[in-house]
Design an enzyme around this catalytic site. Structure first.
Site, PDB file in Angstrom:
ATOM      1  N   GLY A   1      63.657  70.236 -57.281  1.00  0.00           N
ATOM      2  CA  GLY A   1      64.681  70.263 -57.846  1.00  0.00           C
ATOM      3  C   GLY A   1      65.829  70.843 -56.812  1.00  0.00           C
ATOM      4  N   CYS A   2      66.938  70.144 -56.710  1.00  0.00           N
ATOM      5  CA  CYS A   2      68.225  70.481 -56.142  1.00  0.00           C
ATOM      6  C   CYS A   2      68.951  71.299 -57.047  1.00  0.00           C
ATOM      7  CB  CYS A   2      68.947  69.492 -55.346  1.00  0.00           C
ATOM      8  SG  CYS A   2      67.908  68.534 -54.078  1.00  0.00           S
ATOM      9  N   GLY A   3      68.990  72.372 -56.927  1.00  0.00           N
ATOM     10  CA  GLY A   3      70.009  73.035 -57.847  1.00  0.00           C
ATOM     11  C   GLY A   3      69.165  73.635 -59.157  1.00  0.00           C
TER      12      GLY A   3
END
Lengths: 281, 281
Positions: B111-113
């Protein structure tokens, strides 16, 4: 690391699948592998990482190192990765005394592929001063050219980020993973496991974004120059200012934006402006 | 949600900084904000998210919803975000009985963020069947055109991902954040807090990569069509196959690659091949 028991559990980084394109034609497309790997430190379950799986031992060691859960490479006794059970068993002579407290605090960062920072890492009060490395524009351009020979997985499959440890224009080590965090941790792990020349790196390059925890991890590696093909975030800039990192974003071709530490950037290769030339924002 | 006590702690998504370009010229550049927000659920510290900060209440509610820590919107009593202390206080009438066990297991995803999935979410054994939504190529192209009007932050600052809930070619809701996971969670949170029409969405679009937990979260929202501007990973494909998601990657302009569920894709707008036309890999 002559005394460490180390597995070598390599898996291919990509696999081929059949896709249907906009012309209704089936074709083969390489995609990035993504595998779960659960880390056990002295039999204590720490975390499960999603990774490409190309260099899991280095990833695991680098992750634990960058999380502050392994302080000294000489404490490492065992790093065994078993893909059958998707587990990495790490044995160390010493655990941090505040292990439980560290594991109790989670910060979900903007990390791609590694979004968790345990404990108070982002406070990073204990960093040693970073070298005031000078970067010449001509060296940056040569480095960007040299980096073009890497990121094989990205070119074939996309969906990965690349990170490199460099000494001026020379690429010392390059790693790709489904997340830029796995990539930087793998680089840090290789430094410990291989005692590679990448320990002499003075420039860090990433295809990914410069968010808070990326700047922090590079500062922890003692590198004073951070170059990204992508953009930056507010906290990334704040940490660069705090640690004194020369921060360069949007470095691609001849374009770049120096965000902080410009005083250490020597503009010795300013491109000639062509008629109608635009600076990419 | 007439009975919920809800703050409205908005902050600007971007800020301007001065950068030095390759011509040695200083100029203003917008960068994405990145802020820490620690979630407390019934006074229990859950996690700290790094976020753009544009819609924190929806982010917090959507995060807890997608993590399975909030089962029913009607249980929600309070969602108060205070940027002074970077904290979000959430009060619910019911906590999952296995809360401690869920919080004890961390999976750091790509996951980005938002790289953490608590508990056994990735096993997702309890998903209801997804609608077998049919997607026409012409509708996909119209949707991609309509989406061009969004992602303001990305255009000005980069370093963010956008996610949209769509009904056929109509964009019902669009959110950007430093991570695509925050964006999808914010969309899920808005569904609960605003009871918005986005509850009727049948297509999910993201600028980000289709990794395992993105496919999982969209399936949890009961949406059967997932479109990404980026690539896919192995586990993303595996989950799409398991849940029966129509998975489309690299959707940009007229290009796309249907990865799974092609049977529900109607090729009613196949582009004419121009001489020398190449299909982008």
């Amino acid at each position: 690391m002559h005394d460490i028991s180390l597995s070598r559990a390599r898996l291919p980084a990509t696999l081929e699948i059949e896709v249907l394109d906009e012309f209704g034609e089936a074709k083969q497309q390489a995609i990035a592998a993504e595998r779960a790997l659960t880390i056990y430190l002295n039999k204590r379950e720490i975390v499960t990482l999603m990774t490409l799986g190309a260099d899991p031992e280095a990833l695991v060691v680098g992750y634990l190192r960058n999380q502050g859960l392994l302080a000294d490479r000489r404490d490492l006794q065992v790093v065994h990765v078993d893909w059958e059970v998707e587990a990495a068993a790490v044995v160390t002579r010493h655990l941090p005394e505040d292990l439980e407290e560290r594991l109790g605090q989670r910060t979900v960062t903007t990390g791609c592929g590694q979004g968790t920072v345990f404990g108070r890492l982002l406070e990073a009060t204990s960093l040693r001063p970073l070298p005031a490395t000078v970067l010449r524009q001509s060296v940056l351009y040569q480095l960007l050219d040299n980096l073009g020979a890497y990121n094989e997985t990205y070119r074939s499959a996309g969906a990965v980020h690349g990170c490199a440890l460099c000494r001026q224009e020379a690429v010392l080590d390059f790693v790709e993973d489904v997340g830029r965090h796995n990539a930087v941790d793998t680089l840090a792990g290789r430094q410990w496991l291989l005692a590679s020349e990448s320990a002499d790196a003075d420039i860090f390059y990433t295809t990914g974004r410069l968010t808070s925890e990326m700047v922090l991890k590079v500062a922890q590696m003692g590198i004073g120059v951070l170059v990204s093909r992508s953009g930056v975030t507010q906290k990334g800039v704040e940490l660069a200012e705090r640690f004194g990192v020369l921060l360069i974003a949007r470095a691609k071709g001849r374009h770049f934006q120096a965000i902080h530490g410009m005083g250490r950037l020597e503009l010795d290769a300013v491109p000639a402006r062509r008629p109608g030339d635009r600076v990419r924002a």
